[in-house]
Write a protein that holds these residues in place. Structure first.
Motif, PDB file in Angstrom:
ATOM      1  N   VAL A   1      19.344 109.972 -29.694  1.00 48.48           N
ATOM      2  CA  VAL A   1      17.804 109.977 -29.051  1.00 48.48           C
ATOM      3  C   VAL A   1      17.523 111.343 -28.871  1.00 48.48           C
ATOM      4  CG1 VAL A   1      16.926 109.438 -26.828  1.00 48.48           C
ATOM      5  CG2 VAL A   1      18.402 107.897 -27.640  1.00 48.48           C
TER       6      VAL A   1
ATOM      7  N   ASP B   1       4.752 107.257 -18.242  1.00 45.78           N
ATOM      8  CA  ASP B   1       5.829 106.323 -17.899  1.00 45.78           C
ATOM      9  C   ASP B   1       5.172 105.239 -17.456  1.00 45.78           C
ATOM     10  OD1 ASP B   1       8.158 105.124 -16.806  1.00 45.78           O
ATOM     11  OD2 ASP B   1       9.077 107.171 -16.595  1.00 45.78           O
ATOM     12  N   ASP B   2       5.770 103.953 -17.812  1.00 45.51           N
ATOM     13  CA  ASP B   2       5.244 102.807 -17.602  1.00 45.51           C
ATOM     14  C   ASP B   2       5.635 102.380 -16.237  1.00 45.51           C
ATOM     15  OD1 ASP B   2       7.886 102.515 -18.829  1.00 45.51           O
ATOM     16  OD2 ASP B   2       7.726 100.340 -18.380  1.00 45.51           O
ATOM     17  N   SER B   3       6.552 103.123 -15.634  1.00 43.58           N
ATOM     18  CA  SER B   3       7.191 102.730 -14.098  1.00 43.58           C
ATOM     19  C   SER B   3       6.400 103.681 -13.405  1.00 43.58           C
ATOM     20  CB  SER B   3       8.676 102.875 -14.114  1.00 43.58           C
ATOM     21  OG  SER B   3       9.067 103.156 -12.479  1.00 43.58           O
TER      22      SER B   3
ATOM     23  N   ALA C   1      17.351 108.473 -18.990  1.00 44.97           N
ATOM     24  CA  ALA C   1      18.748 108.556 -18.706  1.00 44.97           C
ATOM     25  C   ALA C   1      19.600 108.146 -20.023  1.00 44.97           C
ATOM     26  CB  ALA C   1      18.986 107.308 -17.643  1.00 44.97           C
ATOM     27  N   ASN C   2      18.967 107.914 -20.946  1.00 42.72           N
ATOM     28  CA  ASN C   2      19.521 107.553 -22.095  1.00 42.72           C
ATOM     29  C   ASN C   2      19.510 108.934 -23.050  1.00 42.72           C
ATOM     30  OD1 ASN C   2      20.531 106.802 -24.406  1.00 42.72           O
ATOM     31  ND2 ASN C   2      19.076 104.879 -24.776  1.00 42.72           N
TER      32      ASN C   2
ATOM     33  N   TYR D   1      11.262 107.732 -22.192  1.00 38.24           N
ATOM     34  CA  TYR D   1      11.770 107.096 -23.572  1.00 38.24           C
ATOM     35  C   TYR D   1      11.417 105.676 -23.648  1.00 38.24           C
ATOM     36  CZ  TYR D   1      14.817 106.243 -27.508  1.00 38.24           C
ATOM     37  OH  TYR D   1      15.213 105.596 -28.769  1.00 38.24           O
ATOM     38  N   ASN D   2      11.949 105.018 -22.598  1.00 38.70           N
ATOM     39  CA  ASN D   2      12.314 103.611 -22.609  1.00 38.70           C
ATOM     40  C   ASN D   2      10.698 103.057 -22.239  1.00 38.70           C
ATOM     41  OD1 ASN D   2      13.094 100.995 -22.563  1.00 38.70           O
ATOM     42  ND2 ASN D   2      14.511 101.518 -20.697  1.00 38.70           N
TER      43      ASN D   2
ATOM     44  N   LYS E   1      17.071 111.386 -16.446  1.00 37.35           N
ATOM     45  CA  LYS E   1      16.597 110.894 -15.298  1.00 37.35           C
ATOM     46  C   LYS E   1      18.126 110.391 -14.432  1.00 37.35           C
ATOM     47  CE  LYS E   1      12.588 108.004 -16.470  1.00 37.35           C
ATOM     48  NZ  LYS E   1      11.989 106.704 -16.364  1.00 37.35           N
TER      49      LYS E   1
END
Lengths: 207, 117
Positions: free
Chosen positions: B87, B7-9, B81-82, B53-54, B102
């Motif tokens: 997806v 995860d990039d976050s 969350a998407n 995902y994002n 999420k």
């Protein structure tokens, strides 16, 4: 207000989760694949907001706004370049516009944009509030078109004498084979921003 | 179980870590982007890979495809969350075993770990 790297990351993650949830709801409404991402979040004083938004100040912007209240209060404004958003709405709700006259068409466009904006703002705000353990109440949405300085001035009209700040979420919306860049702005008093950031710090301390 | 979260976050990875059971049964590794994730997979051989995902360059489904293409196998879980149909379907088509919505919490993570155990 200065944010460190982790605080900026946390705010961006909250915004991304919120708008991804909005994308899910929009996809159900519009029966299309929708993606919404927030690559950047900034916090700026109100007097710098027009410049920080990085939009042409003379270009027409379509804006949906909703006031919010709870532990933090303010106004959320979702903005897209007017022509881009109209093209997107036409692509998404096109079949319901068939046979409509020019006035009806404009009405349908405004209604559709307000509904789409309402879903994005409400979903986004609800997730942010939930993740921060806050309660948020949203007003009904309003819609306006104009240039950026006019829109910001109108929405800030009731805040005379209060020191205001803006949390800017740069948004990327992909739908109906189109990609448009927008901005979601949370216009809040410095005190309200502080309440929100106190909650954010509490969340980060708990991890 | 060895788990890799991609995860990039940093906040999202911290949230996942905070809600993991502290029972000494699991070892968590982190990656922020595809090259780092591929390297961690080769080094650590995780049994479970949890992908956001994002992400900026490749989404989580595309990353899993790249991992499989590189001959790296694991159980894949998508974190997003998407959760719209397109997806979820794209993840299942690649072989993801589950999509976790999420934001995560202790209950969602416990249910996930029980499923993959």
């Amino acid at each position: 207000m200065e944010l460190d790297e982790l605080e900026r990351d946390a705010l961006r993650e909250l915004a991304n989760v919120g708008l991804s949830r909005a994308a899910t709801q929009l996809s159900e409404l519009l029966n299309d694949h929708i993606e919404m991402t927030v690559p950047l979040v900034q916090v700026v004083p109100y007097d710098q907001v027009t410049q920080a938004l990085q939009l042409d100040p003379h270009a027409m912007v379509a804006a949906v706004w909703q006031s919010f209240s709870g532990q933090s209060e303010g106004t959320s404004i979702l903005m897209f370049p007017s022509e881009d958003s109209k093209r997107l709405v036409r692509a998404l709700v096109g079949p319901s516009m068939l046979g409509a006259g020019e006035d009806d068409l404009r009405g349908i466009e405004h209604e559709a944009m307000m509904e789409i904006g309402n879903i994005i703002i409400t979903s986004g705000m609800a997730v942010i509030a939930d993740m921060l353990g806050q309660e948020v109440r949203m007003s009904l949405p309003g819609y306006m078109e104009g240039n950026l300085p006019d829109i910001m001035e109108q929405r800030n009209r009731d805040n005379a004498g209060r020191e205001m700040q803006a949390i800017i979420m740069f948004t990327h919306l992909k739908a109906a084979q189109r990609e448009i860049e927008g901005r979601m702005v949370m216009l809040m008093s410095v005190d309200s921003v502080q309440v929100l950031f106190d909650r954010l710090h509490k969340l980060l301390r708990s991890l | 179980m060895k788990i890799l979260i991609v995860d990039d976050s940093m906040t999202s990875r911290m949230l996942f870590k905070a809600y993991m059971p502290k029972d000494g049964q699991h070892e968590l590794f982190e990656a922020t982007a595809l090259p780092d994730a591929l390297e961690k997979m080769r080094e650590m051989r995780p049994e479970l890979v949890v992908l956001d995902y994002n992400m900026p360059e490749y989404n989580g489904v595309e990353m899993a495809q790249a991992m499989l293409g590189a001959g790296l196998k694991a159980k894949f879980v998508l974190l997003t969350a998407n959760t719209q149909r397109t997806v979820v379907d794209s993840a299942l088509a690649v072989g993801f075993i589950q999509v976790v919505e999420k934001p995560v919490n202790a209950v969602k993570i416990a249910a996930l770990l029980a499923q993959v155990a």
